[in-house]
Design an enzyme around this catalytic site. Structure first.
Site, PDB file in Angstrom:
ATOM      1  N   GLU A 170     -11.595  38.834  16.832  1.00  0.00           N
ATOM      2  CA  GLU A 170     -10.885  37.644  17.316  1.00  0.00           C
ATOM      3  C   GLU A 170     -10.185  36.912  16.176  1.00  0.00           C
ATOM      4  O   GLU A 170     -10.459  35.730  15.919  1.00  0.00           O
ATOM      5  CB  GLU A 170     -11.855  36.712  18.042  1.00  0.00           C
ATOM      6  CG  GLU A 170     -12.409  37.326  19.310  1.00  0.00           C
ATOM      7  CD  GLU A 170     -13.288  36.353  20.122  1.00  0.00           C
ATOM      8  OE1 GLU A 170     -13.743  35.356  19.545  1.00  0.00           O
ATOM      9  OE2 GLU A 170     -13.493  36.605  21.315  1.00  0.00           O
ATOM     10  N   CYS A 222      -4.141  27.584   7.301  1.00  0.00           N
ATOM     11  CA  CYS A 222      -4.851  27.363   6.047  1.00  0.00           C
ATOM     12  C   CYS A 222      -3.929  26.604   5.111  1.00  0.00           C
ATOM     13  O   CYS A 222      -2.735  26.891   5.045  1.00  0.00           O
ATOM     14  CB  CYS A 222      -5.268  28.698   5.427  1.00  0.00           C
ATOM     15  SG  CYS A 222      -5.973  28.483   3.769  1.00  0.00           S
ATOM     16  N   GLU A 274     -14.755  41.868  25.680  1.00  0.00           N
ATOM     17  CA  GLU A 274     -15.849  40.916  25.880  1.00  0.00           C
ATOM     18  C   GLU A 274     -15.673  40.192  27.201  1.00  0.00           C
ATOM     19  O   GLU A 274     -14.571  39.745  27.525  1.00  0.00           O
ATOM     20  CB  GLU A 274     -15.882  39.843  24.772  1.00  0.00           C
ATOM     21  CG  GLU A 274     -16.252  40.304  23.401  1.00  0.00           C
ATOM     22  CD  GLU A 274     -16.347  39.139  22.417  1.00  0.00           C
ATOM     23  OE1 GLU A 274     -16.453  37.980  22.871  1.00  0.00           O
ATOM     24  OE2 GLU A 274     -16.284  39.383  21.204  1.00  0.00           O
ATOM     25  N   TRP A 282     -20.177  27.662  25.087  1.00  0.00           N
ATOM     26  CA  TRP A 282     -19.255  26.892  24.246  1.00  0.00           C
ATOM     27  C   TRP A 282     -18.376  25.945  25.033  1.00  0.00           C
ATOM     28  O   TRP A 282     -17.586  25.226  24.446  1.00  0.00           O
ATOM     29  CB  TRP A 282     -18.416  27.830  23.378  1.00  0.00           C
ATOM     30  CG  TRP A 282     -17.911  29.053  24.069  1.00  0.00           C
ATOM     31  CD1 TRP A 282     -18.457  30.297  24.011  1.00  0.00           C
ATOM     32  CD2 TRP A 282     -16.783  29.161  24.942  1.00  0.00           C
ATOM     33  NE1 TRP A 282     -17.737  31.187  24.769  1.00  0.00           N
ATOM     34  CE2 TRP A 282     -16.701  30.512  25.347  1.00  0.00           C
ATOM     35  CE3 TRP A 282     -15.832  28.257  25.414  1.00  0.00           C
ATOM     36  CZ2 TRP A 282     -15.712  30.969  26.222  1.00  0.00           C
ATOM     37  CZ3 TRP A 282     -14.847  28.711  26.289  1.00  0.00           C
ATOM     38  CH2 TRP A 282     -14.795  30.062  26.672  1.00  0.00           C
TER      39      TRP A 282
END
Lengths: 669, 669, 669
Positions: free
Chosen positions: B153, B161, B308, B316
């Site tokens: 993922e 960043c 998944e 979550w």
């Protein structure tokens, strides 16, 4: 040896925080006289005085405080003397920036408000020690000194610190706890998400993470910060004990305060004190009543002091409603009824400058002794003097609710099936039911002594440490009745799952297993049938498989319809009840009433709605508090044949008593 | 040469993430046996194993993984082997802090969660390369190895960043793109707000700004980060290709994931895989269905793997509802129907520690093989084995929706006429209409091949790159029907206005110009009249001037009443329709139904509401999926005279078939 | 000596921001011709041109600007020349990072947007000075130069800076203000919370604090930042004055802009200009009308320029509605009516790139001179030319509202009894009542000259500086009528309580004291009875004790029922009225109408609802504006017997006039 509180203050303490350094010296005498008039017998002094006591490093000026203490003593006002460490002076953080606490983003807090220190700073600890030593030596023999008030509301704004020094301390703390890094890896489950550590100094704070934290690490960080702040308290205590071994020491606790494990702290305090600020919107503040009961329970029923409340309105809420006439007095008596041996305010005289100048006080800005606020203060102060023999009296609960700070921390961490569960709300829900029935309740830790109780409730006790289950089993075996509610017994003290079917450690006691959790959406409800009646449930449904227990309520809807929602299990001489959902108040009232009836646990008196009845038992007599929270008078029937002394009216009553709107009666028999 | 997926896995893949390093070794054999029982033929291993594989820099321990792969292989379970780079170990960031990603405020992320690396860190890239090399060399010949699962993922928590190294990389990337600073100045329009640059190293990140960013700069930053993360993927791929040239490689994609341009990524993947977690609240998750269709479209219709999903509930979300009995199976078949050749879960065994311990799994905490969850898994796993010849089968859509990640980025940047427009919502709106009619839809890029389609929809295609308009013109000229919706064709690839009247590049194709935008307030609506019927519209109104097109709907209210809201323009052999507002579903259904009828594009079967019908065509046969999302059984009429084989029931059906509540039928003809 | 504005621009100024550097040079001539056609006589040039004027440090390129000014001049368009300092170029912050403003968390702002400079940076101030010097010398004799536009919207994004250099400046500023640290300690009340300072460099910014700030410190920080930014303005002004002593200078102000004390600023400006962007949702923007009145009041009634408005829609709101046809013209005339001698836009030509490309302009992206937007611009520009003699005309208000920026800052600081009070909302509430009655209102500072007014309102004047009370007392003594509303007169200029019973400085003037504040919860209301009528009140109730005043409204509910809510006090020749709560509009309308009637203060004309009537008086004639905000025509009766000249229709009218929907009439008599 340290004196007992009722030796030091033989009657109910009455007074407040007193900050004379904010006023010209000519006001001090006026203050002392007004205090006398208002029945004040104790004031807290010097809480925020560091910068005026230690003007520069090591240069102390106690002269003004000497004069204050002398004046107070001359007017019969005792002093709860603060150690003045609650907020460090500007020179300290300028000279030693390492004393500053640090935010998550690495930015230090600054001088300009209060409490900006890092509990882990060695330099800060050193400075604290020096100041406390000076204070203690200076006043150890002053006749006004009744007790030591250490620091103030520890952690109220800042219970987390992310400084480099805190990081070192955290690693040290972990080393002490786990001994080997391998042990830590196992206890933190670091094989998950590739989090293994080879060395202690690889460990970081559980912040600045891209996503979910390691819950074991987060829990330990909370434990660490509790311990760090507690150490700070113990450093002061140690100094004071050495210099003034007979003077009681304490700090003041707070309402719904999660970061500090007060059960642990109370062990090191000679007196539990706390600050209570119910929002007048609440009407009848049962949640604050619960905290009175919790505070009383922290030292096994020893009376506590209400160290701060406000006369009128605070200034730190969004909108600060004022207490209507009579409410302050009524709520003060509720405090006393539930074990309060002190009724104190923040603060004596309303400040003219600073962040709290709009916070109410005993003497308002107008300095008008005819003001409503001052008049109510004066009335209460003078009434409390009449309650002879009350100080030290105790409650006699037969019911206990289990409360655990570490469980609070763990169960509200992220990543749960339902992430809006509030531990306190679950506890309140059960407490409310007892409160409204005027059934006295104590609070106990999971491993606490349950022998004195007939009925114990453990709401959402997510964390069960090794052995805690035995305590509950023993209690039920011996004939006790236990209620456990959903999402209990799920993890151990590391927040790791107790494998083997939920709730593994309680499975045999409860006679069931929970196969699945079925959380409900916010707008979702279900219905439960018990004794042929229907009740709304929401938030959560456990999918229960019976293993000896029997269903006493079943779901009516959804794919789990007809499955058990509430169960009962005979176990030894007692019963354990499991509530696998979040039922309406109606159901809990019915369930709890049934149990109380069976156990023959009763309120001191039958009373109309919104009338609070509480009993305190002294050596030779029983005080019966009747508090009318209604807007109309009520009449309460008394015990047939008993003659009661009405303490406030100063007359005898029998048969029944009428209590006015917002009024209180205190009967002795 | 790399093997085809259906060579490697000739039938539907079934299994999940498997994290044996979190369990004692004695559980492994039990796992393998249970997998066998449950029909598992593929598991993903080692996704988060870096810290247990490379214990210290350069010190590898593969022994445990060797044993795991052997056991799996012995039990007939294939392995999708992860490269273990998804989360770097603590020692790496301690030794080389420059590997840490940095937040906007300059604070680095830390170890303690996952994915805390900077994609631009050269040191991180080096470490990744070393690890992957070791992995590939170790397992290149292991018989269990079916495919390589690179990282995990990408970007899920951290797709931006702001480290110094990222800044250098950004400047380098810009230099490559623009060659000269003068060119960049022009392409970024830096004469606006005095933003001219003289040198590359004057350029900063588009954050920490006093107000609105330069949209061209922001767009390039998004492109840069996509490319940076993609480079990271390609570094791994290159290593693997060299050592194991025949093993397919991929990474797993996500739902509604904006930061990465998956169309670009898919070109470097041998298999598209993705992770799908519909919220059970959705009921019938058409949005996830759309993403199945999108994933299938990324490699021109090649089947994908669902890498998944969860059996029960995730952990979550705020509140994590559980899938009701049968839903997991039903939704899994919807995946298969839409091109899924793999049905995998996160994860095999529910974890006992860490942030995901309350995330559902194939084997629950209770380890109870009679649990509902495990039983449903086992049923599905064994059913899927019966679908011979399905793997590799394809869809046959005649309709395409244009989808473009860069348009998504640009159109949702700040400073627009309407700043709550959601690109996905605009796309969903059109998709929904096709989905509910059981009309198969593919997705294409704006410059994609449209030749196979009869009907193309381009919702809110704000950005039109040079030449894209020709693709649409060609399509319509050749007889295609095109819908374009409002706020399309406004800017070029730099997010600069196409001057000359909106939407300049599409003006001649659409036969109109948009003179003004009239966004509507949140509570504002208008009415549109089409064919004498009234429809509600909201959000937006274009003020259209016709230039050859003709109005097929006009506004009824406000100052632009009677002006065109929807237009049609004959162009070459086809038609282009412009929807200049946000109409109700009713209108879109009517518009689209009309077009489909005219084009004779039909669903595989007529079906009642909430019944999903999908076709997949293999070499020699057609699979017809009938999925009943209703709470009651439905009967679906089949094609007269055809004899179908019911794969799951193992019997023949004709005329009609009844499908139970939450059930599925798979017919072959 | 500096020229008067009406010398420089003898008629109403019309034009907008013009950014030719964003366009190819071949567009410039086309621009100039279109401007001529549209009636443009003034444009603002070079506002964001620094990076193209000073390409590198000290290397200036004015050639392009020379050509622009020449072309404009040749086409009869004057220039309001910006000093180009609004946004510094990239090379400056790269070379001298200390010019960057810094956020609370210590992170500097960056190039990439605009206004990223620290007002306290000496290096920035130096760079500004150099640029302005060059500009002024270059263009001092250019015939197009009409006025200097200094910087742009000072502080609009960034009115706080937390750089080290700002901290030094703050300490310096404090030293200047307080001379001794002891004085500062007293004026900040630092004995509260142990905040005493020994040295100036112990003082920090009032941010990064664990909890509430010191309100005196925060107030001084706001004063300091206002002064810092003002210094920056004055540096530029000084340079310009020296080089071009006859050219007027100004900067442009903003709507509801709290950080800068515009009353102070206006003293240093030759012309007040401001930027007004009413949200079309408002319908009839009375709040913007109030700011026109405020802007006119800043220089004692001297006309102002509307320096920016938008033709259609902005791009910086969440959803940007467009002005319906006619609204832009109508609102422009409202500006003119209220003292606007300039009607300007942001911007001339809609940008093709950058953050504001979707902001409306006089010439839209389509460049279509038949577009609605351009047509409306052209109509207005050409109409304004017909208003001979209007420029310089003044209003004639008999009513004033007290407005004070420092009060705004102080009353909205945290820690109040009610923390959702909005100063502006309190002012709007009173202004609205006058506005709807078409009663002209000026704004004055608390110590302003009240002699010209009959009626003064001071809403929520929390801060009363020493002596301000005398100004009010004098006004009432002399026969004036004063309204003061709740929470007034509470603190001095340090935000310290005026002791002695609220509102101590106004107690004798108002004839009462406020014993307590009783804020109300959000959903709480009370009722007030006045003249037998009931009115809803909310938000706040003062508990008033009369000391000479008499109640004219009393509360009907709650514990303070029957106590005064509104009072009146005869004082000298006048009356002072105290409104101790937040009453409904109905009550305020009734109260204010009564007073106006008594004082015989009337609107210029009686008019139907939503018709705005405003008067401006020139030397020799009076302009009467009739603005119809309704969707239907209205007829307004004129003064019997007067013959008016209708300026726009160019004909005479008597008796009455009919004004169309969204239209305006301007009559001269």
């Amino acid at each position: 040896m340290v004196k007992r509180i009722d030796e030091v203050m033989p009657s109910i303490a009455f007074g407040g925080d007193y900050n004379p350094e904010q006023w010209d010296e000519n006001v001090w005498l006026e203050d002392a006289k007004l205090m006398q008039e208002a029945g004040v017998n104790l004031v807290s002094v010097a809480i925020f005085s560091w910068s005026v006591l230690e003007r520069e490093e090591g240069k102390f000026d106690f002269s003004w405080l000497d004069r204050v203490l002398d004046i107070l003593h001359e007017h019969g006002v005792g002093v709860s003397l603060a150690t003045a460490t609650a907020s460090p002076p500007a020179w300290l953080s300028k000279e030693y920036p390492e004393v500053l606490a640090v935010q998550e983003n690495g930015v230090p807090y600054q001088i300009g408000s209060r409490q900006h220190y890092s509990p882990n700073s060695k330099r800060f600890r050193y400075a604290v020690k020096q100041l406390v030593k000076e204070m203690a030596n200076r006043y150890k023999d002053h006749p006004a000194l009744k007790m030591w008030h250490i620091n103030n509301e520890y952690g109220c704004h800042l219970a987390e610190c992310y400084s480099d020094e805190s990081l070192s301390s955290f690693r040290e703390w972990l080393k002490n706890r786990y001994q080997t890094i391998e042990n830590l890896n196992q206890k933190w489950g670091t094989n998950f998400w590739s989090q293994r550590y080879n060395e202690w100094d690889e460990i970081q704070f559980p912040v600045n993470l891209p996503t979910f934290y390691n819950p074991s690490q987060k829990l330990d960080y909370k434990r660490f910060m509790n311990d760090a702040i507690f150490d700070l308290y113990k450093i002061e205590k140690e100094v004071l004990r050495e210099i003034t071994p007979d003077i009681p020491v304490f700090t003041n606790f707070m309402y719904e305060f999660k970061p500090l494990n007060y059960f642990g702290w109370a062990k090191e305090m000679d007196l539990v004190t706390w600050d209570s600020y119910p929002d007048p919107r609440e009407g009848k503040p049962y949640r604050h009543a619960m905290h009175h009961d919790l505070m009383r329970s922290l030292k096994n029923g020893q009376p506590f002091y209400l160290m701060e409340q406000v006369t009128s309105h605070v200034n730190w809420r969004d909108i600060n409603l004022t207490k209507k006439p009579g409410k302050m007095r009524l709520w003060s008596y509720s405090t006393v009824a539930r074990g309060g041996d002190g009724v104190m305010y923040f603060q004596w005289r309303q400040g003219k400058a600073g962040a709290e100048k709009f916070h109410g006080a005993m003497v308002p800005h107008s300095n008008d002794s005819n003001s409503r606020v001052y008049q109510e203060v004066k009335q209460l102060g003078n009434e409390l003097k009449q309650l002879d023999g009350l100080a030290g009296a105790r409650g006699t609960a037969k019911v206990a609710i289990v409360f655990d700070w570490e469980n609070w921390w763990a169960v509200e961490h992220e990543g749960k099936p339902h992430n809006r569960l509030s531990y306190l709300d679950q506890v309140y829900q059960y407490y409310r039911s007892f409160y409204e029935k005027n059934i006295a309740v104590d609070f106990v830790e999971p491993n606490g002594n349950l022998a004195d109780y007939q009925f114990v409730v453990a709401p959402m006790l997510y964390m069960i440490r090794d052995g805690d289950e035995n305590n509950f089993e023993q209690f039920v075996k011996n004939g006790g009745t236990l209620i456990v509610s959903f999402f209990s017994g799920i993890v151990d003290e590391q927040d790791h799952i107790h494998l083997g079917g939920y709730p593994a450690p309680l499975r045999s006691l409860l006679g069931l297993t929970v196969e699945e959790f079925a959380p409900m959406a916010d707008d979702e409800k279900n219905t439960m049938v018990a004794n042929g009646e229907k009740f709304i449930v929401d938030t959560w449904a456990d999918i229960i498989k019976l293993e000896g227990a029997k269903a006493i309520a079943t779901y009516k809807e959804n794919w789990y319809q007809d499955k058990p929602a509430v169960t009962i299990h005979r176990y030894g001489q007692g019963s354990s009840i499991y509530v696998g959902t979040n039922p309406s108040d109606e159901y809990l009232d019915q369930l709890i009433s049934g149990i109380l009836q069976q156990l023959q646990v009763r309120a001191p008196l039958e009373a109309p709605k919104n009338v609070e009845i509480v009993e305190r038992v002294a050596n030779d007599k029983t005080f019966l508090f009747i508090l009318n929270h209604n807007n109309d008078p009520v009449t309460v029937a008394l015990e047939e044949g008993t003659v009661y002394q009405d303490c406030l009216q100063g007359k005898q009553v029998t048969q029944s008593i009428t209590v006015q709107n917002t009024d209180v009666a205190i009967l002795v028999c």
